[in-house]
Design a protein around this motif. Structure first.
Motif, PDB file in Angstrom:
ATOM      1  N   ALA A 229       0.833  -1.201   0.000  1.00  0.00           N
ATOM      2  CA  ALA A 229       0.000   0.000   0.000  1.00  0.00           C
ATOM      3  C   ALA A 229       0.870   1.255   0.000  1.00  0.00           C
ATOM      4  O   ALA A 229       0.592   2.223  -0.718  1.00  0.00           O
ATOM      5  CB  ALA A 229      -0.924  -0.005   1.212  1.00  0.00           C
ATOM      6  N   ALA A 230       1.940   1.241   0.808  1.00  0.00           N
ATOM      7  CA  ALA A 230       2.856   2.387   0.838  1.00  0.00           C
ATOM      8  C   ALA A 230       3.534   2.578  -0.516  1.00  0.00           C
ATOM      9  O   ALA A 230       3.714   3.703  -0.988  1.00  0.00           O
ATOM     10  CB  ALA A 230       3.903   2.179   1.930  1.00  0.00           C
ATOM     11  N   LEU A 231       3.892   1.461  -1.156  1.00  0.00           N
ATOM     12  CA  LEU A 231       4.518   1.543  -2.476  1.00  0.00           C
ATOM     13  C   LEU A 231       3.557   2.155  -3.499  1.00  0.00           C
ATOM     14  O   LEU A 231       3.943   2.997  -4.310  1.00  0.00           O
ATOM     15  CB  LEU A 231       4.938   0.134  -2.914  1.00  0.00           C
ATOM     16  N   LEU A 232       2.295   1.731  -3.435  1.00  0.00           N
ATOM     17  CA  LEU A 232       1.296   2.219  -4.386  1.00  0.00           C
ATOM     18  C   LEU A 232       1.022   3.707  -4.212  1.00  0.00           C
ATOM     19  O   LEU A 232       0.908   4.457  -5.201  1.00  0.00           O
ATOM     20  CB  LEU A 232      -0.004   1.425  -4.218  1.00  0.00           C
TER      21      LEU A 232
ATOM     22  N   PHE B 168       4.449   6.273  -0.335  1.00  0.00           N
ATOM     23  CA  PHE B 168       5.014   6.478   0.992  1.00  0.00           C
ATOM     24  C   PHE B 168       6.233   5.573   1.181  1.00  0.00           C
ATOM     25  O   PHE B 168       6.529   4.715   0.349  1.00  0.00           O
ATOM     26  CB  PHE B 168       3.965   6.186   2.074  1.00  0.00           C
ATOM     27  N   ASN B 169       6.928   5.732   2.298  1.00  0.00           N
ATOM     28  CA  ASN B 169       8.077   4.895   2.611  1.00  0.00           C
ATOM     29  C   ASN B 169       7.627   3.459   2.855  1.00  0.00           C
ATOM     30  O   ASN B 169       6.752   3.212   3.691  1.00  0.00           O
ATOM     31  CB  ASN B 169       8.807   5.451   3.840  1.00  0.00           C
ATOM     32  N   VAL B 170       8.231   2.531   2.138  1.00  0.00           N
ATOM     33  CA  VAL B 170       7.823   1.124   2.229  1.00  0.00           C
ATOM     34  C   VAL B 170       8.083   0.569   3.627  1.00  0.00           C
ATOM     35  O   VAL B 170       7.273  -0.198   4.167  1.00  0.00           O
ATOM     36  CB  VAL B 170       8.564   0.294   1.162  1.00  0.00           C
ATOM     37  N   GLY B 171       9.200   0.960   4.224  1.00  0.00           N
ATOM     38  CA  GLY B 171       9.526   0.459   5.549  1.00  0.00           C
ATOM     39  C   GLY B 171       8.500   0.849   6.600  1.00  0.00           C
ATOM     40  O   GLY B 171       8.044   0.019   7.380  1.00  0.00           O
ATOM     41  N   PHE B 172       8.096   2.115   6.588  1.00  0.00           N
ATOM     42  CA  PHE B 172       7.087   2.562   7.556  1.00  0.00           C
ATOM     43  C   PHE B 172       5.732   1.918   7.277  1.00  0.00           C
ATOM     44  O   PHE B 172       4.979   1.601   8.199  1.00  0.00           O
ATOM     45  CB  PHE B 172       6.970   4.086   7.513  1.00  0.00           C
ATOM     46  N   GLY B 173       5.421   1.720   5.999  1.00  0.00           N
ATOM     47  CA  GLY B 173       4.168   1.049   5.659  1.00  0.00           C
ATOM     48  C   GLY B 173       4.126  -0.377   6.163  1.00  0.00           C
ATOM     49  O   GLY B 173       3.104  -0.844   6.689  1.00  0.00           O
TER      50      GLY B 173
ATOM     51  N   LEU C 204      -5.459  -8.151  -0.336  1.00  0.00           N
ATOM     52  CA  LEU C 204      -5.181  -6.727  -0.505  1.00  0.00           C
ATOM     53  C   LEU C 204      -3.781  -6.487  -1.078  1.00  0.00           C
ATOM     54  O   LEU C 204      -3.582  -5.584  -1.891  1.00  0.00           O
ATOM     55  CB  LEU C 204      -5.326  -6.006   0.835  1.00  0.00           C
ATOM     56  N   SER C 205      -2.823  -7.318  -0.657  1.00  0.00           N
ATOM     57  CA  SER C 205      -1.463  -7.170  -1.174  1.00  0.00           C
ATOM     58  C   SER C 205      -1.424  -7.399  -2.678  1.00  0.00           C
ATOM     59  O   SER C 205      -0.780  -6.640  -3.419  1.00  0.00           O
ATOM     60  CB  SER C 205      -0.532  -8.165  -0.470  1.00  0.00           C
TER      61      SER C 205
END
Length: 272
Positions: free
Chosen positions: A60-63, A66-71, A106-107
């Motif tokens: 979701a963060a990638l889409l 946002f930062n993938v790590g925080f997501g 969802l992924s």
């Protein structure tokens, strides 16, 4: 073999590879500290579900940029808290199954909708250590320190409530609080592992080192030390072996972890 060694030596001299070695070493400490308690609490299935929801948060963060790590951390922590809350009501198996299927669905949706490089999205499933940024390494370092300090401070009540929750509750240990705190720590560790070994094989670092240590010792503290050593060998060794062939690091991490487990099983069987 000479070409393999030459390619590996050349790649190890590169700055981005040296950064990934630091990330692997940190992940080895993080997963090694958590693995024995995860095995003791019989949370292997829950860890797998948490990793699936960490994947959901990361994708979701990638889409959405946002930062993938925080997501990944956000998705995993929320998932761990929900699973812990439902598990306290005796619905652990069904809750894990429902959360896992929902998170994976969802992924897949988020990865399908991602308009950028598909390899970057696929790396969330199989792991891609060389794609870890300096920012993510700093996040991993902070996470490792946070989790290690939390386990050290809460070691006695965590261990007691893991080994015998009924007796621990009778002795005044806040078992429910310990379960929730540990669930958050598991979520954080799972989120960091997903970025490196991928959601599909996160158990090779968060479970296998602890299971291996349990085969050769009954001492909880020694089990943590051995688990860290096993996790370091698997994470760092898997990363180094994956450089020359250019294969996903998760493949080699899983093979090394499984090999260590088999050796520990044999040692445990010989020692009786």
């Amino acid at each position: 073999m000479s070409a393999f060694l030459a390619d590996t030596s050349y790649l190890l001299s590169q700055d981005f590879v040296q950064t990934t070695l630091v990330a692997c070493a940190l992940l080895g400490v993080l997963s090694g500290v958590m693995a024995p308690l995860i095995v003791l609490r019989q949370m292997s299935f829950s860890v797998h579900a948490t990793s699936e929801l960490a994947l959901m948060g990361a994708s979701a963060a990638l889409l959405f940029g946002f930062n993938v790590g925080f997501g990944a951390v956000a998705g995993a922590v929320v998932a761990a808290l929900v699973l812990a809350a439902l598990g306290l009501k005796g619905q652990q198996d069904s809750a894990v199954g429902v959360a896992m299927s929902f998170g994976m669905a969802l992924s897949v949706l988020f990865i399908h909708l991602y308009p950028g490089n598909s390899n970057q999205a696929l790396a969330l499933l199989t792991g891609q250590i060389v794609g870890v940024s300096a920012q993510n390494v700093m996040l991993l370092a902070g996470t490792t320190v946070l989790v290690a300090v939390a386990v050290l401070v809460l070691w006695r009540p965590l261990l007691f409530s893991s080994a015998d929750p009924v007796m621990a509750a009778a002795c005044g240990v806040p078992v429910r609080t310990m379960a929730l705190v540990f669930a958050v720590l598991v979520g954080i560790a799972s989120a960091q592992s997903v970025q490196i070994v991928g959601a599909l094989l996160v158990m090779s670092l968060l479970i296998t080192p602890g299971a291996s240590a349990a085969q050769v010792t009954a001492n909880p503290k020694l089990a943590v030390v051995l688990s860290i050593v096993f996790a370091e060998v698997a994470a760092v060794g898997g990363m180094v072996l994956s450089l020359a062939p250019g294969m996903p690091v998760s493949v080699f991490v899983a093979f090394i972890s499984f090999g260590i487990y088999l050796v520990c099983r044999v040692i445990g069987r010989v020692r009786g």
